[in-house]
Design an enzyme around this catalytic site. Structure first.
Site, mmCIF file in Angstrom:
data_model
loop_
_atom_site.group_PDB
_atom_site.id
_atom_site.type_symbol
_atom_site.label_atom_id
_atom_site.label_comp_id
_atom_site.label_asym_id
_atom_site.label_seq_id
_atom_site.Cartn_x
_atom_site.Cartn_y
_atom_site.Cartn_z
ATOM 1 N N ARG A 264 -2.597 -33.067 -61.366
ATOM 2 C CA ARG A 264 -3.733 -33.986 -61.451
ATOM 3 C C ARG A 264 -4.350 -33.932 -62.844
ATOM 4 N NH1 ARG A 264 -7.539 -32.191 -59.281
ATOM 5 N NH2 ARG A 264 -6.711 -30.310 -58.333
ATOM 6 N N TYR B 285 2.389 -38.722 -60.088
ATOM 7 C CA TYR B 285 2.352 -37.404 -59.456
ATOM 8 C C TYR B 285 1.254 -37.200 -58.426
ATOM 9 C CZ TYR B 285 3.681 -32.601 -58.961
ATOM 10 O OH TYR B 285 4.156 -31.426 -58.435
ATOM 11 N N GLY B 286 1.618 -36.703 -57.269
ATOM 12 C CA GLY B 286 0.688 -36.154 -56.273
ATOM 13 C C GLY B 286 -0.622 -36.886 -56.159
ATOM 14 N N LYS C 185 -6.572 -37.494 -52.454
ATOM 15 C CA LYS C 185 -7.807 -37.069 -53.115
ATOM 16 C C LYS C 185 -8.725 -38.254 -53.395
ATOM 17 C CE LYS C 185 -6.060 -32.964 -53.215
ATOM 18 N NZ LYS C 185 -6.540 -31.904 -52.338
ATOM 19 N N HIS D 246 -12.456 -30.667 -48.643
ATOM 20 C CA HIS D 246 -11.181 -30.085 -49.095
ATOM 21 C C HIS D 246 -10.927 -28.825 -48.260
ATOM 22 C CE1 HIS D 246 -8.690 -28.649 -52.847
ATOM 23 N NE2 HIS D 246 -7.932 -29.242 -51.954
ATOM 24 N N SER E 88 -7.822 -25.778 -55.113
ATOM 25 C CA SER E 88 -6.401 -26.113 -55.161
ATOM 26 C C SER E 88 -5.553 -24.878 -55.462
ATOM 27 C CB SER E 88 -6.172 -27.167 -56.242
ATOM 28 O OG SER E 88 -6.984 -28.287 -55.979
ATOM 29 N N CYS F 56 -5.093 -22.180 -53.750
ATOM 30 C CA CYS F 56 -5.750 -20.901 -53.443
ATOM 31 C C CYS F 56 -5.520 -20.464 -52.004
ATOM 32 C CB CYS F 56 -7.236 -20.972 -53.754
ATOM 33 S SG CYS F 56 -7.577 -20.989 -55.520
ATOM 34 N N LYS G 137 -4.823 -22.568 -48.900
ATOM 35 C CA LYS G 137 -5.124 -23.339 -47.682
ATOM 36 C C LYS G 137 -3.874 -23.507 -46.826
ATOM 37 C CE LYS G 137 -6.984 -26.847 -49.788
ATOM 38 N NZ LYS G 137 -6.883 -26.238 -51.132
ATOM 39 N N ASP H 70 -5.154 -29.401 -45.917
ATOM 40 C CA ASP H 70 -5.784 -29.763 -47.200
ATOM 41 C C ASP H 70 -7.120 -30.500 -47.071
ATOM 42 O OD1 ASP H 70 -5.510 -29.694 -50.092
ATOM 43 O OD2 ASP H 70 -5.188 -31.853 -50.025
ATOM 44 N N SER I 238 5.011 -27.171 -58.602
ATOM 45 C CA SER I 238 6.022 -27.924 -57.856
ATOM 46 C C SER I 238 5.611 -27.954 -56.380
ATOM 47 C CB SER I 238 7.394 -27.286 -58.030
ATOM 48 O OG SER I 238 7.362 -25.916 -57.682
ATOM 49 N N ARG J 100 -10.529 -17.770 -55.874
ATOM 50 C CA ARG J 100 -9.782 -16.691 -56.516
ATOM 51 C C ARG J 100 -10.722 -15.924 -57.407
ATOM 52 N NH1 ARG J 100 -3.912 -16.836 -57.256
ATOM 53 N NH2 ARG J 100 -3.293 -18.607 -55.990
ATOM 54 N N PHE K 97 -2.025 -12.941 -46.874
ATOM 55 C CA PHE K 97 -1.110 -13.655 -45.984
ATOM 56 C C PHE K 97 -1.372 -13.299 -44.507
ATOM 57 C CE2 PHE K 97 0.699 -13.293 -50.244
ATOM 58 C CZ PHE K 97 0.778 -14.643 -50.546
ATOM 59 N N GLU L 128 -1.939 -10.677 -43.002
ATOM 60 C CA GLU L 128 -3.005 -9.685 -42.792
ATOM 61 C C GLU L 128 -4.392 -10.340 -42.823
ATOM 62 O OE1 GLU L 128 -2.014 -7.059 -41.676
ATOM 63 O OE2 GLU L 128 -0.138 -6.439 -42.649
ATOM 64 N N ASN L 129 -4.467 -11.553 -43.336
ATOM 65 C CA ASN L 129 -5.763 -12.253 -43.331
ATOM 66 C C ASN L 129 -6.260 -12.480 -41.901
ATOM 67 O OD1 ASN L 129 -5.715 -12.318 -46.129
ATOM 68 N ND2 ASN L 129 -4.817 -14.377 -46.226
HETATM 69 P P1 GTP Z 1 -3.654 -27.340 -52.672
HETATM 70 O O1 GTP Z 1 -2.548 -27.987 -51.937
HETATM 71 O O2 GTP Z 1 -3.460 -27.384 -54.165
HETATM 72 O O3 GTP Z 1 -5.016 -27.808 -52.314
HETATM 73 O O4 GTP Z 1 -3.549 -25.740 -52.427
HETATM 74 P P2 GTP Z 1 -3.620 -24.742 -51.184
HETATM 75 O O5 GTP Z 1 -4.992 -24.161 -51.121
HETATM 76 O O6 GTP Z 1 -3.071 -25.332 -49.950
HETATM 77 O O7 GTP Z 1 -2.670 -23.588 -51.725
HETATM 78 P P3 GTP Z 1 -1.471 -22.787 -51.021
HETATM 79 O O8 GTP Z 1 -1.768 -22.364 -49.630
HETATM 80 O O9 GTP Z 1 -0.231 -23.565 -51.199
HETATM 81 O O10 GTP Z 1 -1.439 -21.461 -51.929
HETATM 82 C C1 GTP Z 1 -1.043 -21.448 -53.246
HETATM 83 C C2 GTP Z 1 -0.741 -20.042 -53.757
HETATM 84 O O11 GTP Z 1 -1.637 -19.061 -53.258
HETATM 85 C C3 GTP Z 1 0.665 -19.588 -53.393
HETATM 86 O O12 GTP Z 1 1.325 -19.202 -54.584
HETATM 87 C C4 GTP Z 1 0.463 -18.413 -52.482
HETATM 88 O O13 GTP Z 1 1.459 -17.433 -52.653
HETATM 89 C C5 GTP Z 1 -0.927 -17.896 -52.868
HETATM 90 N N1 GTP Z 1 -1.591 -17.276 -51.703
HETATM 91 C C6 GTP Z 1 -1.861 -17.869 -50.524
HETATM 92 N N2 GTP Z 1 -2.452 -17.009 -49.649
HETATM 93 C C7 GTP Z 1 -2.580 -15.835 -50.321
HETATM 94 C C8 GTP Z 1 -3.116 -14.567 -49.978
HETATM 95 O O14 GTP Z 1 -3.600 -14.312 -48.867
HETATM 96 N N3 GTP Z 1 -3.079 -13.591 -50.944
HETATM 97 C C9 GTP Z 1 -2.544 -13.811 -52.176
HETATM 98 N N4 GTP Z 1 -2.548 -12.817 -53.061
HETATM 99 N N5 GTP Z 1 -2.015 -15.013 -52.542
HETATM 100 C C10 GTP Z 1 -2.040 -16.004 -51.632
HETATM 101 C C1 SPV Z 2 -4.787 -30.246 -54.909
HETATM 102 O O1 SPV Z 2 -4.644 -30.213 -56.148
HETATM 103 O O2 SPV Z 2 -5.832 -29.807 -54.352
HETATM 104 C C2 SPV Z 2 -3.714 -30.769 -54.051
HETATM 105 C C3 SPV Z 2 -2.530 -31.350 -54.681
HETATM 106 O O3 SPV Z 2 -3.851 -30.723 -52.840
HETATM 107 S S1 SPV Z 2 -2.749 -32.999 -55.203
HETATM 108 O O4 SPV Z 2 -2.517 -33.863 -54.052
HETATM 109 O O5 SPV Z 2 -1.787 -33.283 -56.253
HETATM 110 O O6 SPV Z 2 -4.094 -33.189 -55.677
HETATM 111 MN MN MN Z 3 -5.801 -29.818 -52.247
#
Ligand code: GTP
Ligand code: SPV
Ligand code: MN
Length: 616
Positions: free
Chosen positions: A88, A231-232, A240, A260, A282, A284, A286, A307, A398, A430, A524, A526-527
Site C-alpha cells: 500500500r 497491488y492489494g 481498505k 481493522h 497490518s 501483526c 490477525k 482483517d 507477499s 508490535r 502463535f 500459545e496465545n
Molecule cells: P494484514 O493482513 O496486513 O492486516 O496483517 P495480519 O495482522 O493479518 O498479519 P498476519 O497474521 O499475517 O501476521 C504477519 C506476521 O506476524 C507473520 O510473519 C507472522 O509470523 C507474525 N506473527 C503472527 N502471530 C505472531 C505471534 O504470536 N508471535 C510472533 N512473534 N509473530 C507472530
Molecule cells: C493491510 O495492509 O492491512 C492488509 C493488506 O490487510 S492490503 O489489503 O494490501 O492493505
Molecule cells: Mn489489514
C-alpha cells in the site's frame, strides 16, 4: 509479450450477454467512466466460475500469471508484480472530505473539486487498448442487515479474479442494485494504457502499473478512485478503501463501527461460546490469531474473519459483528506448518499467490513455510535463487488470496447475516518494550484510551521504513476515513449506547523482546493462554491486579502449564517500568495535542489518571 484484449471478445459465449444495466445511475456512471478512460471493450462480470476460468486462462496466456503445478496446487496461480508496486502507498492515499478538518492531521487531504480535476487528467484515456470490467460486489452476506453493495470498475483482470475471491461478486448484486439498493462507486485503473492519444500502440508488460499513484477516497459522496497500482489494498477497492475508509464514515453517520479487526469464535472446555474481535496493525498477527490452534487442552478457536469487522448494536442491546469479506488476502512469509497450519491447509488449491517464490516442481515457497529452504527457487522477481543468495526468495509483503470458505477452521455461522455477539475487544501492536503481554481495561473509556494510544513497529505491509515505531490508533491509522479524534469520540459514544452490554476490552503484545533481542513470548498457538485468561475474566473466575496501566493477571493467574518459560521471562513480559511509562505518557500528550480541541476530554482524563497512578 503482447496481451491482446480482443481475445476476450473472440471467446464466443465465455461471458454472459449482459451489455448494460437497467439502473439508470449505474449505466450513466459506467458510460461516463468509459468516455473518460476510453477502453476497447466493456465486460459486465457475472462472478461465475467459468468467467474466472476464462480470465485466468487469458492471464496465463499473456504471461501475467503462472499456473502452478496442479498436482500440488490445483487451480492456483502466481503473480509477480513490478518491484515498485509491492505494498500500500500511504503517502499517495487521500481523504477528500469537503471540510479539511474532517480528514484530520493523520490523513492526506486534498480539496475535492481540485482532486476531481486532477483525477480526470490522469484517468483520461488510461484504459485505451484494454478491457474495462464492471465488478459488482457485496460486502457481507447478500442482503444482510449490516451488508453493503459496491461496484468496482477496473482495467485489471488480476483485480477481477481477486475480487471474485475476496467478495461476493457477480450478477445477483447487479439485480439488487437494479431493485434500488444503494451502492458505493469505485474506479480503478493500473494507469498503463496500451494505445496513446495519437493511436500508437505498445505491448503490455507482466505487471502494468504507473509510477504516479493515487488512492483517493471521497467520503462525503462515498466514492473511491484508484490509479497506478495493481497491488492489494491499493487496487482491491472493496477492502481498505470501501470496507474501512468509506465504511468508517458511514458508521460515524449511522452509529456503527468499521474496524481493522479479526473475528473469532472461542469455545471453552465447558462448552461456553464467546466471540472476540481484535485490532492489530497490518502484518501483526490477525490472520494468525484468527486461525489459532490452542495448545491448551479443551479450547477451540473457529475463524470468522481475518482483517475487517463491521460492528453494530443489535436489538438485544449487545454489539454484533460480521466479517464483510469472503476471502483472505494474507501475509505469506512467516505462515508455515508450525506457526499457522490452518492457513497452510486453507490454500491447498484455488489460490492466487502474489510475489512468493516458485519451486522447481511448480509449487510455491516463502520464508517460514518450511524450516529448510529448497536448494533452488525462482524468486519473486523471477531470478534464480539459492539459500546462499543473501536475499529473501519471497517479498516480505507477499500474499495469498483464498476463499474463507476453504478454511478448515471456519465457523459454521461465519456468514450469519446478523453477525455474532461480541464478548471481548482486543487491541495489539508490535512493541519490543514497555507493553505487557496482556492487560484489561478498567472501563470502556479506558479501553478506548488503550486503542487510541497503540504504537507499533512498522511492517512491510505499507511502503516506508520497516521497524520504525509509530502511533497506529485502533490499527486504523491508514484506514480511518475521517478525523481520528472524532473517531475516538464515536467509539466513546458507541460505548455509552452499549452501557452494561459493552464487551470487555483488552490490550495484548506478543512481540516484547528480552535482553538477547529474541521474542520472550512463544506466540502463535500459545496465545490461547491469553485468550483463556480473558474469558475467565469475563466469567469472573480469574483474578487481576490493578496497575497504573490496567488490570494484569494476578500471580499464577495466567495458565502457563507445560510452557518452558522462566520466572524472569514471565516477569519481563509483565514488567511496568515507571520511568519509561511516564515518558510514554508525555509522548501521548504530544500526540493528542496534534488533534487540538477535538480530543475527547474523557481521553485526556484517562491520560491524567494513568499519570497519577504511575506517580503515586
Ligand atoms: P494484514 O493482513 O496486513 O492486516 O496483517 P495480519 O495482522 O493479518 O498479519 P498476519 O497474521 O499475517 O501476521 C504477519 C506476521 O506476524 C507473520 O510473519 C507472522 O509470523 C507474525 N506473527 C503472527 N502471530 C505472531 C505471534 O504470536 N508471535 C510472533 N512473534 N509473530 C507472530
Ligand atoms: C493491510 O495492509 O492491512 C492488509 C493488506 O490487510 S492490503 O489489503 O494490501 O492493505
Ligand atoms: Mn489489514
Amino acid at each position: 509479450m503482447t496481451l491482446t484484449n480482443s481475445s476476450l471478445q473472440t471467446n464466443g459465449d465465455a461471458f454472459p450477454p449482459r451489455t448494460g444495466s437497467t439502473d439508470p445511475n449505474l449505466q450513466a456512471w459506467v458510460d461516463e467512466i468509459a468516455r473518460l478512460t476510453e477502453p476497447d471493450a466493456i465486460v459486465w462480470c457475472d462472478g461465475s466460475k467459468r468467467e474466472a476460468n476464462e480470465l485466468s486462462k487469458l492471464l496465463v496466456a499473456s504471461g501475467q500469471l503462472i499456473r502452478l503445478n496442479p498436482e500440488w496446487r490445483p487451480n492456483s496461480f502466481l503473480a509477480r508484480t513490478d518491484p515498485k508496486d509491492v505494498a500500500r502507498v500511504e503517502g499517495r492515499t487521500f481523504i477528500c472530505s469537503t471540510d479539511e478538518a474532517d480528514a484530520g492531521p493523520t490523513n492526506n487531504w486534498a480539496e475535492p473539486s481540485a482532486m476531481r480535476a486532477e483525477l480526470r487528467g490522469v484517468f483520461a484515456g488510461s484504459m485505451r487498448g484494454r478491457t474495462m470490467y464492471i465488478v459488482p460486489f457485496s460486502m457481507g452476506p447478500l442482503g444482510g442487515p449490516i451488508s453493503q453493495l459496491g461496484v468496482e470498475i477496473t482495467d485489471s483482470p488480476y483485480v477481477v479474479l481477486n475480487m471474485g475471491i475476496m467478495t461476493r461478486m457477480g450478477e445477483t448484486v447487479l439485480t439488487m442494485i437494479e431493485a434500488g439498493d444503494p451502492w458505493v462507486h469505485t474506479v480503478h485503473s493500473v494507469g498503463y494504457p496500451l494505445v496513446d492519444a495519437s493511436g500508437i500502440t505498445r505491448p503490455d508488460v507482466e505487471w502494468p502499473c504507473n509510477d504516479d499513484k493515487y488512492i483517493v477516497q471521497f467520503p462525503d459522496t462515498r466514492e473511491v478512485w484508484s490509479y497506478g497500482s495493481g497491488y492489494g489494498g491499493n487496487a482491491l477497492l472493496s477492502k481498505k478503501s470501501f470496507a474501512l475508509r468509506i465504511a468508517s464514515v458511514m458508521g460515524r453517520d449511522e452509529g456503527w463501527l468499521a474496524e481493522h479487526m479479526l473475528l473469532i469464535k472461542l469455545i471453552s472446555p465447558e462448552g461456553g461460546v464467546f466471540h472476540v474481535a481484535a485490532a492489530f496493525p497490518s502484518a501483526c498477527g490477525k490472520t494468525n490469531l484468527s486461525m489459532l490452534r490452542p495448545t491448551i487442552p479443551g479450547w477451540k478457536v473457529e475463524t470468522i474473519g481475518d482483517d475487517i469487522a463491521w460492528l453494530r448494536q443489535g436489538e438485544d442491546g449487545r454489539l454484533w459483528a460480521i466479517n464483510p469479506e469472503a476471502g483472505f488476502f494474507g501475509v505469506a512469509p512467516g505462515t508455515g506448518e508450525t506457526t499457522n497450519p490452518t492457513a497452510v491447509s486453507t490454500m491447498w488449491g484455488n489460490t492466487i499467490f502474489t510475489n512468493v517464490a516458485l519451486r522447481d516442481d511448480g509449487d510455491v515457497w516463502w520464508e517460514g513455510l518450511t524450516d529448510k529452504a529448497p536448494e533452488h527457487l525462482i524468486d519473486w522477481q523471477g531470478k534464480d535463487w539459492t539459500p546462499n543468495s543473501g536475499r529473501t526468495a519471497a517479498h516480505p509483503n507477499s500474499r495469498f488470496t483464498v476463499a474463507a470458505a476453504q478454511c478448515p477452521s471456519i465457523a459454521d455461522d461465519w456468514e450469519a447475516a446478523g453477525g455474532v455477539p461480541i464478548d471481548a475487544i482486543v487491541f495489539g501492536g508490535r512493541r519490543a518494550t514497555n507493553v505487557p503481554l496482556v492487560a484489561q481495561a478498567r472501563s470502556w473509556k479506558h479501553g478506548v484510551f488503550m486503542g487510541a494510544t497503540i504504537s507499533s513497529e512498522k511492517t512491510a505491509a505499507a511502503d516506508g521504513i520497516v521497524g520504525e515505531l509509530r502511533r497506529d490508533p485502533f490499527a486504523m491509522l491508514p484506514f480511518c476515513g475521517y478525523n481520528m479524534a472524532d473517531y475516538w469520540g464515536h467509539w466513546l459514544k458507541v460505548g455509552k449506547e452499549l452501557g452494561t452490554n459493552a464487551p470487555a476490552i483488552f490490550q495484548v503484545n506478543w512481540f516484547r523482546k528480552g535482553p538477547d533481542g529474541d521474542f520472550i513470548w512463544p506466540g502463535f498457538g500459545e496465545n490461547s493462554r491469553v485468550l483463556e485468561w480473558m474469558i475467565r475474566r469475563i466469567e469472573g473466575t480469574a483474578d487481576a491486579v490493578d496497575t497504573p496501566i490496567g488490570l494484569l493477571p494476578a500471580e499464577n493467574g495466567l495458565n502457563l502449564d507445560g510452557l518452558d518459560l522462566s520466572k524472569e521471562a514471565v516477569d519481563q513480559l509483565f514488567a511496568i517500568d515507571q520511568t519509561s511509562w511516564l515518558a510514554e505518557c508525555d509522548l501521548t500528550e504530544e500526540y493528542f495535542d496534534k488533534f487540538g480541541e477535538k480530543v475527547p476530554p474523557a481521553l485526556r482524563a484517562e491520560l491524567a489518571s494513568v499519570r497519577y497512578h504511575l506517580k503515586n
